[in-house]
Design an enzyme around this catalytic site. Sequence first.
Site, PDB file in Angstrom:
ATOM      1  N   GLY A  11       1.076  -1.024   0.160  1.00 17.71           N
ATOM      2  CA  GLY A  11       0.000  -0.542  -0.088  1.00 17.71           C
ATOM      3  C   GLY A  11       0.884   1.307  -0.263  1.00 17.71           C
ATOM      4  O   GLY A  11      -0.017   2.510   0.251  1.00 17.71           O
ATOM      5  N   SER A  17       1.919   8.056   1.906  1.00 17.62           N
ATOM      6  CA  SER A  17       1.072   6.821   2.273  1.00 17.62           C
ATOM      7  C   SER A  17       0.751   6.841   3.679  1.00 17.62           C
ATOM      8  O   SER A  17       2.357   7.077   4.432  1.00 17.62           O
ATOM      9  CB  SER A  17       1.375   6.171   1.415  1.00 17.62           C
ATOM     10  OG  SER A  17       0.835   6.381  -0.030  1.00 17.62           O
ATOM     11  N   ASP A  63      -0.511  -6.987  -7.648  1.00 16.97           N
ATOM     12  CA  ASP A  63      -1.979  -6.452  -7.934  1.00 16.97           C
ATOM     13  C   ASP A  63      -3.087  -7.267  -6.678  1.00 16.97           C
ATOM     14  O   ASP A  63      -3.168  -8.594  -7.183  1.00 16.97           O
ATOM     15  CB  ASP A  63      -2.710  -6.431  -9.032  1.00 16.97           C
ATOM     16  CG  ASP A  63      -4.533  -6.276  -9.485  1.00 16.97           C
ATOM     17  OD1 ASP A  63      -5.153  -6.683  -8.687  1.00 16.97           O
ATOM     18  OD2 ASP A  63      -4.619  -6.015 -10.523  1.00 16.97           O
ATOM     19  N   VAL A  64      -3.407  -6.365  -6.459  1.00 17.80           N
ATOM     20  CA  VAL A  64      -4.279  -7.961  -4.338  1.00 17.80           C
ATOM     21  C   VAL A  64      -5.590  -9.066  -5.056  1.00 17.80           C
ATOM     22  O   VAL A  64      -6.413  -9.557  -4.249  1.00 17.80           O
ATOM     23  CB  VAL A  64      -4.741  -6.737  -3.285  1.00 17.80           C
ATOM     24  CG1 VAL A  64      -3.520  -6.669  -2.627  1.00 17.80           C
ATOM     25  CG2 VAL A  64      -5.306  -5.836  -3.282  1.00 17.80           C
ATOM     26  N   ALA A  94     -12.548   2.122  -4.618  1.00 20.18           N
ATOM     27  CA  ALA A  94     -13.839   1.870  -4.555  1.00 20.18           C
ATOM     28  C   ALA A  94     -13.567   2.579  -5.790  1.00 20.18           C
ATOM     29  O   ALA A  94     -13.294   3.788  -6.335  1.00 20.18           O
ATOM     30  CB  ALA A  94     -14.824   2.204  -3.832  1.00 20.18           C
ATOM     31  N   TYR A 154     -18.850   8.379   2.315  1.00 18.15           N
ATOM     32  CA  TYR A 154     -17.726   7.266   1.655  1.00 18.15           C
ATOM     33  C   TYR A 154     -18.031   6.030   1.996  1.00 18.15           C
ATOM     34  O   TYR A 154     -17.769   5.383   0.596  1.00 18.15           O
ATOM     35  CB  TYR A 154     -17.075   7.140   3.807  1.00 18.15           C
ATOM     36  CG  TYR A 154     -16.088   6.361   3.813  1.00 18.15           C
ATOM     37  CD1 TYR A 154     -14.774   6.593   2.944  1.00 18.15           C
ATOM     38  CD2 TYR A 154     -16.061   6.015   4.779  1.00 18.15           C
ATOM     39  CE1 TYR A 154     -13.887   6.169   2.837  1.00 18.15           C
ATOM     40  CE2 TYR A 154     -15.006   4.111   4.943  1.00 18.15           C
ATOM     41  CZ  TYR A 154     -13.957   5.110   3.921  1.00 18.15           C
ATOM     42  OH  TYR A 154     -12.342   4.246   4.486  1.00 18.15           O
ATOM     43  N   LYS A 161     -15.358  -1.107   5.024  1.00 14.22           N
ATOM     44  CA  LYS A 161     -14.141  -1.422   5.774  1.00 14.22           C
ATOM     45  C   LYS A 161     -15.149  -1.820   6.917  1.00 14.22           C
ATOM     46  O   LYS A 161     -14.291  -2.539   8.205  1.00 14.22           O
ATOM     47  CB  LYS A 161     -13.932   0.515   6.394  1.00 14.22           C
ATOM     48  CG  LYS A 161     -12.616   1.135   5.703  1.00 14.22           C
ATOM     49  CD  LYS A 161     -11.212   0.100   5.376  1.00 14.22           C
ATOM     50  CE  LYS A 161     -10.744   1.282   4.280  1.00 14.22           C
ATOM     51  NZ  LYS A 161      -9.910   0.687   4.181  1.00 14.22           N
ATOM     52  N   THR A 192      -3.295  11.166   1.726  1.00 16.46           N
ATOM     53  CA  THR A 192      -2.741  10.862   1.078  1.00 16.46           C
ATOM     54  C   THR A 192      -3.667  10.965   0.077  1.00 16.46           C
ATOM     55  O   THR A 192      -4.924  11.782  -0.490  1.00 16.46           O
ATOM     56  CB  THR A 192      -3.088   9.935   1.369  1.00 16.46           C
ATOM     57  OG1 THR A 192      -4.141   9.080   1.616  1.00 16.46           O
ATOM     58  CG2 THR A 192      -2.215   9.688   2.946  1.00 16.46           C
ATOM     59  N   LEU A 193      -2.936  10.117  -1.424  1.00 22.30           N
ATOM     60  CA  LEU A 193      -3.345  10.242  -3.033  1.00 22.30           C
ATOM     61  C   LEU A 193      -4.731   9.822  -2.338  1.00 22.30           C
ATOM     62  O   LEU A 193      -5.786  10.074  -3.582  1.00 22.30           O
ATOM     63  CB  LEU A 193      -2.254   9.104  -3.532  1.00 22.30           C
ATOM     64  CG  LEU A 193      -2.939   9.009  -4.349  1.00 22.30           C
ATOM     65  CD1 LEU A 193      -2.378  10.187  -5.746  1.00 22.30           C
ATOM     66  CD2 LEU A 193      -2.094   7.244  -5.152  1.00 22.30           C
TER      67      LEU A 193
HETATM   68  C1  IMJ Z   1     -13.196   8.872   1.034  1.00 18.44           C
HETATM   69  C2  IMJ Z   1     -14.209   9.032   0.951  1.00 18.44           C
HETATM   70  C3  IMJ Z   1     -15.102   9.943   1.351  1.00 18.44           C
HETATM   71  C4  IMJ Z   1     -14.813  10.397   2.412  1.00 18.44           C
HETATM   72  C5  IMJ Z   1     -13.953  10.592   2.165  1.00 18.44           C
HETATM   73  C6  IMJ Z   1     -13.013   9.599   2.432  1.00 18.44           C
HETATM   74  N1  IMJ Z   1     -13.368  10.316   4.299  1.00 18.44           N
HETATM   75  C7  IMJ Z   1     -12.302  10.533   4.028  1.00 18.44           C
HETATM   76  C8  IMJ Z   1     -11.836   9.414   3.212  1.00 18.44           C
HETATM   77  C9  IMJ Z   1     -13.666  11.484   5.024  1.00 18.44           C
HETATM   78  C10 IMJ Z   1     -11.539  10.193   5.056  1.00 18.44           C
HETATM   79  C11 IMJ Z   1     -10.832   9.018   2.956  1.00 18.44           C
HETATM   80  N2  IMJ Z   1     -10.104   6.866   3.551  1.00 18.44           N
HETATM   81  C12 IMJ Z   1     -10.384   6.855   4.926  1.00 18.44           C
HETATM   82  C13 IMJ Z   1     -10.241   6.628   2.389  1.00 18.44           C
HETATM   83  O1  IMJ Z   1     -10.480   5.029   2.701  1.00 18.44           O
HETATM   84  C14 IMJ Z   1     -10.469   6.173   1.262  1.00 18.44           C
HETATM   85  C15 IMJ Z   1     -10.633   5.029  -0.271  1.00 18.44           C
HETATM   86  C16 IMJ Z   1     -10.251   5.533  -1.504  1.00 18.44           C
HETATM   87  C17 IMJ Z   1     -10.644   6.716  -1.755  1.00 18.44           C
HETATM   88  C18 IMJ Z   1     -10.787   6.636  -2.980  1.00 18.44           C
HETATM   89  C19 IMJ Z   1     -10.666   7.807  -4.260  1.00 18.44           C
HETATM   90  C20 IMJ Z   1     -10.242   7.400  -5.646  1.00 18.44           C
HETATM   91  C21 IMJ Z   1     -10.769   6.074  -6.215  1.00 18.44           C
HETATM   92  N3  IMJ Z   1     -11.371   5.528  -5.413  1.00 18.44           N
HETATM   93  C22 IMJ Z   1     -10.879   5.647  -4.346  1.00 18.44           C
HETATM   94  N4  IMJ Z   1     -10.517   4.496  -3.436  1.00 18.44           N
HETATM   95  C23 IMJ Z   1     -10.807   4.064  -2.449  1.00 18.44           C
HETATM   96  O2  IMJ Z   1     -10.734   6.678  -7.825  1.00 18.44           O
END
Ligand code: IMJ
Length: 254
Positions: A11, A17, A63-64, A94, A154, A161, A192-193
């Site tokens: 990761g 990261s 690639d997991v 996602a 989210y 999660k 982060t990214l």
């Molecule tokens: C992600 C989305 C919506 C709200 C969010 C987040 N908040 C936080 C995050 C409040 C803190 C970041 N987070 C905890 C994640 O687990 C992000 C996962 C993620 C992010 C992306 C962005 C780009 C994409 N797919 C993704 N898939 C998972 O195309």
Amino acid sequence: MLDGKTGLVFGVANKRSIAWAIAQAWVREGARLAFTYQGERVKESVGELAAAFGPDTLILPCDVTKDEEIANVFKVVGEKFGRLHLLLHSVAFAPKDALEGEFVNTTREAFRVAHDVSVYSLVALARAAAPLMTEGGSIVAMSYYGAEKVVPHYNVMGVAKAALEAGTRYLAYDLGPKKIRVNCISAGPVNTLAARGIAGFTEILRHYETHAPLKRNVLPDELGATGAFLAGDGAAAITGQVIYVDCGYQIMGM
Ligand code: IMJ
């Protein structure tokens, strides 16, 4: 202290990261690490970062969602390290659409992809790691508060999660007799990214600063320190848990 321990980190994408912060803490405590990366886009940055730990640092593509790639990683790690003590799972994805609209509109395919990449991968990695963790081990996965309460947008990641946290408990039960511990760190928001491009992320950081008991956001080094704690003997009796590293945000009701 993690002297004499070996670890495998999934990761790292770049220097921001969370996986990189935890990897640095593990190395600072004496661990020897190998890294995986996903996709050609991050190959170079992971290579440059990992080279900081020596020119012969093991870096493997993974690639997991591909069983063959997971099998190859553990085959090579088995050959190079002999045994494994630590594994970090800091992987989630996602489809972007699923994080923008309403959860009720989540497609079957977005749901499947989110759970395959973000949840099933932990099961697959834990199963592959166990035969190498002959002296016991510590598996650490990253979670987020959206697993237990609604965080707007989210969406399917929150459901994933929740499954990751439940999966952590079932893995802890299965692997406990082998002295392998499995825990989650539930981190407050970090830039982060995976956070980039999320509409209103600056406001989310400000919300935590205002509402968390410590009145600030978590620092990557603090996630590293918790990762090092969970990896070490100080956490020898901790398994199946979700540890909140969020400046206290999770305790608040209002
Ligand atoms: C992600 C989305 C919506 C709200 C969010 C987040 N908040 C936080 C995050 C409040 C803190 C970041 N987070 C905890 C994640 O687990 C992000 C996962 C993620 C992010 C992306 C962005 C780009 C994409 N797919 C993704 N898939 C998972 O195309």
